[in-house]
Enzyme design. Structure first.
Site, PDB file in Angstrom:
ATOM      1  N   ARG A 174      66.590  -4.072  47.021  1.00  0.00           N
ATOM      2  CA  ARG A 174      66.160  -2.685  46.838  1.00  0.00           C
ATOM      3  C   ARG A 174      66.830  -1.753  47.847  1.00  0.00           C
ATOM      4  O   ARG A 174      66.996  -0.569  47.582  1.00  0.00           O
ATOM      5  CB  ARG A 174      64.626  -2.606  46.919  1.00  0.00           C
ATOM      6  CG  ARG A 174      64.056  -3.000  48.246  1.00  0.00           C
ATOM      7  CD  ARG A 174      62.560  -3.274  48.174  1.00  0.00           C
ATOM      8  NE  ARG A 174      62.258  -4.556  47.524  1.00  0.00           N
ATOM      9  CZ  ARG A 174      61.022  -4.991  47.292  1.00  0.00           C
ATOM     10  NH1 ARG A 174      59.977  -4.260  47.636  1.00  0.00           N
ATOM     11  NH2 ARG A 174      60.830  -6.154  46.709  1.00  0.00           N
TER      12      ARG A 174
ATOM     13  N   LYS B 148      64.760 -17.674  53.885  1.00  0.00           N
ATOM     14  CA  LYS B 148      64.141 -18.433  52.804  1.00  0.00           C
ATOM     15  C   LYS B 148      64.147 -19.913  53.157  1.00  0.00           C
ATOM     16  O   LYS B 148      65.086 -20.385  53.800  1.00  0.00           O
ATOM     17  CB  LYS B 148      64.955 -18.265  51.508  1.00  0.00           C
ATOM     18  CG  LYS B 148      64.858 -16.911  50.837  1.00  0.00           C
ATOM     19  CD  LYS B 148      65.733 -16.894  49.580  1.00  0.00           C
ATOM     20  CE  LYS B 148      65.814 -15.519  48.944  1.00  0.00           C
ATOM     21  NZ  LYS B 148      64.548 -15.077  48.325  1.00  0.00           N
TER      22      LYS B 148
HETATM   23  N1  BES Z   1      66.742 -12.298  45.282  1.00  0.00           N
HETATM   24  C1  BES Z   1      65.356 -12.337  45.531  1.00  0.00           C
HETATM   25  C2  BES Z   1      64.515 -12.368  44.247  1.00  0.00           C
HETATM   26  C3  BES Z   1      64.636 -13.617  43.412  1.00  0.00           C
HETATM   27  C4  BES Z   1      63.757 -14.668  43.566  1.00  0.00           C
HETATM   28  C5  BES Z   1      65.605 -13.693  42.411  1.00  0.00           C
HETATM   29  C6  BES Z   1      63.878 -15.794  42.770  1.00  0.00           C
HETATM   30  C7  BES Z   1      65.729 -14.825  41.629  1.00  0.00           C
HETATM   31  C8  BES Z   1      64.876 -15.870  41.793  1.00  0.00           C
HETATM   32  C9  BES Z   1      64.930 -11.097  46.321  1.00  0.00           C
HETATM   33  O1  BES Z   1      65.873 -10.567  47.186  1.00  0.00           O
HETATM   34  C10 BES Z   1      63.756 -11.491  47.146  1.00  0.00           C
HETATM   35  O2  BES Z   1      63.906 -12.338  47.981  1.00  0.00           O
HETATM   36  N2  BES Z   1      62.615 -10.868  46.867  1.00  0.00           N
HETATM   37  C11 BES Z   1      61.423 -11.149  47.574  1.00  0.00           C
HETATM   38  C12 BES Z   1      60.694  -9.839  47.775  1.00  0.00           C
HETATM   39  C13 BES Z   1      59.558  -9.921  48.742  1.00  0.00           C
HETATM   40  C14 BES Z   1      60.064 -10.204  50.141  1.00  0.00           C
HETATM   41  C15 BES Z   1      58.825  -8.630  48.693  1.00  0.00           C
HETATM   42  C16 BES Z   1      60.586 -12.103  46.729  1.00  0.00           C
HETATM   43  O3  BES Z   1      60.606 -12.019  45.507  1.00  0.00           O
HETATM   44  O4  BES Z   1      59.907 -12.947  47.321  1.00  0.00           O
HETATM   45 ZN    ZN Z   2      65.885 -11.454  49.104  1.00  0.00          ZN
END
Ligand code: BES
Ligand code: ZN
Ligand code: ZN
Length: 505
Positions: A357, A283
């Site tokens: 997931r 990220k």
């Molecule tokens: N923990 C994040 C989701 C999240 C984002 C929680 C902002 C709280 C605030 C999760 O693990 C994630 O990174 N999800 C990705 C999924 C994508 C790669 C399909 C996302 O939401 O971008």
């Molecule tokens: Zn994530």
């Protein structure tokens, strides 16, 4: 947490820093008239002078000139539309205490002007509103000698309350305190920085909590996960020097159960990613900020189990927490890896940031293997859910409408915003993989939904399943009502309500 007391003493002689009078009107009767007499007729004069009309959120602050024990008095308007429910009391008292905080009281007395219809709802609302709005997470800061913090709130019962009324008010207080403490426990976990709350530390705290409230707690480490073939869970943890923990909390009701609850085994499953860097799909800094709260689903399960152990519903309930970091170490799982899950489904990794997931997939199939007949999982799963619903509302996904309705009902009764998202069949094809059974991401559109559909593959068809994506409301950027900036403890109250209501209906 601050102390809450019920008192049948007269508010006029009580030693509190500030007396808070909640009122819907300014009629010359009841508590206001009594107070006006104490203050030699000056209260109604002030009310008129300040044009105080008891509108929603309106306040009037004055000194008491030493005529009653409390040095200061604040009238707080409830507004005409106030409906005397638990949720409205929770909000009103939270806002009144926030308004009073400019006076920096260490103790507040609360009196109602006029009677409440349902004292137990009132006591519950006052207790939750006061404790939750007074919550602080400041032990990393140097003690600030200038600001004294609120320490206690005393609610003065109407003086002529009967013994049975007092007893039932005490019971409501006790129940509300159990819930409030559990919500604060969840907030503490969510607010803890990731170098403090590692997966190992999470498990230690779960063991302590379980010991305190009388739950069984089983903690499993990497060797056990390997033996059980939980390769998806392990893959996420492989990039970290911190060991993963699968935490299993068990509540079993004592005594005879209602027939309908005999065969039910409820499981709450929480995503406990104590820090989500994104892994190799790293990220950017701006998105990594806040990712210590990626264990808020797990915190909700922890808090709910803590309350359930004390409130004792008549149904068996298991709490499962999948705790791990998602890091970029040399052994980190890769994009393009194919990994076989605990339930023998193979997963193609297309994005290591879709890690929640994977942890849940193995934890869910384990919960089902352990005998769950209905499962609710909670996870800060997708940014897409935040985009869809905003930061105050969580997303609910389920293919069992009766169960979805029960979860929605529980959430609305405790005032947690929850909105159901559909699971349209055609979207499922986005998870197709050319090399494995399923891909771990489903593309840009409907991201919250495809994440939910992914999870469904790991819960056998005969088991009822609901999924709550609480990426928004578990961690917020400003105060609102009884919620404070930071971890909110979202989900605890809904799970507890679900457990109590479904089991006892
Ligand atoms: N923990 C994040 C989701 C999240 C984002 C929680 C902002 C709280 C605030 C999760 O693990 C994630 O990174 N999800 C990705 C999924 C994508 C790669 C399909 C996302 O939401 O971008
Ligand atoms: Zn994530
Ligand atoms: Zn995550």
């Amino acid at each position: 947490m601050i102390d809450i007391h019920l008192s049948t003493q007269s508010y006029a002689t009580a030693h509190v820093d500030l007396l808070l009078v909640l009122t819907q009107n300014t009629n010359k009767q009841g508590t206001l008239r009594e107070l006006d007499r104490h203050l030699d007729g000056q209260l109604f004069e002030l009310i008129q002078h300040d044009d105080f009309k008891a509108n929603d959120g309106q306040k009037l602050l004055c000194t008491t000139w030493g005529r009653i024990q409390a040095p200061r008095l604040m009238l707080f308007g409830l507004g005409e539309d106030f409906n005397d429910s638990m949720l409205e009391w929770r909000q009103a008292v939270a806002e009144a205490i926030r308004a009073a905080s400019s006076e920096k009281p260490t103790s507040i007395g609360v009196v109602l002007n006029g009677r409440s219809g349902d004292l137990s709802a009132t006591v519950e609302g006052l207790t939750l509103g006061a404790t939750l709005v007074a919550y602080r997470f400041d032990h990393y800061k140097k003690p600030d000698t200038l600001s004294n913090n609120l320490e206690s709130v005393t609610y003065f019962l109407p003086s002529r309350s009967s013994a049975t009324v007092k007893k039932s008010a005490q019971q409501s207080l006790k129940r509300a305190l159990i819930l409030a403490e559990s919500i604060c426990a969840a907030r503490d976990l969510v607010n803890a920085p990731p170098n403090e709350l590692t997966p190992t530390e999470f498990a230690v705290r779960a063991e302590e909590m379980a010991e305190n409230v009388g739950l069984t707690c089983n903690v499993h480490g990497p060797d056990q996960l390997r033996e059980w073939g939980m390769n998806l869970f392990l893959a996420v943890s492989s990039g970290s020097v911190e060991e993963p923990r699968l935490i299993h909390l068990i509540y079993k009701p004592k005594g005879r159960r209602k027939k309908k609850d005999d065969k039910r085994v409820v499981a709450f499953v929480g995503k406990g990613v104590t820090f989500d860097s994104g892994g190799l799909s790293l990220k950017p800094t701006s998105a990594m900020l806040g990712m210590q709260a990626d264990m808020a689903g797990a915190a909700a399960v922890f808090g709910a189990m803590q309350a359930i152990a004390q409130l004792k519903p008549s149904v068996e309930i298991h709490g499962y927490i999948g705790a791990t970091e998602n890091m970029t170490g040399a052994a980190a799982y890769r994009i393009n890896d194919v990994i076989l899950g605990h339930n023998k489904t193979s997963v193609e990794i297309k994005n290591t940031d879709a890690e929640g997931r994977l942890v849940l997939a193995d934890t869910l199939s384990y919960a089902v293997e352990q005998g769950a007949t209905e499962v609710i999982d909670l996870a800060t799963l997708t940014g897409a859910c935040l985009v869809a619903l905003g930061q105050w509302t969580a997303g609910l996904m389920s293919d069992r409408q009766d169960m979805a309705d029960a979860v929605l009902r529980a959430a609305s009764q405790v005032g947690e915003d929850l909105w159901q998202l559909p699971l349209p069949k055609p979207l499922r094809s986005q998870l197709k993989s050319s090399i494995a059974d399923i891909s771990n991401v489903g593309g840009r559109f409907g991201g919250a939904i495809t994440a939910g559909m992914f999870l469904r593959e790991f819960v056998s068809e005969e088991v009822d399943w609901s999924h709550i994506d609480l990426a928004g409301p578990s961690f917020v950027d400003k105060d609102l009502h009884h919620m404070k900036k930071g971890g909110t403890g979202y989900g605890v109250a809904t799970l507890v309500q679900y457990a109590m209501q479904e089991a006892n209906s």
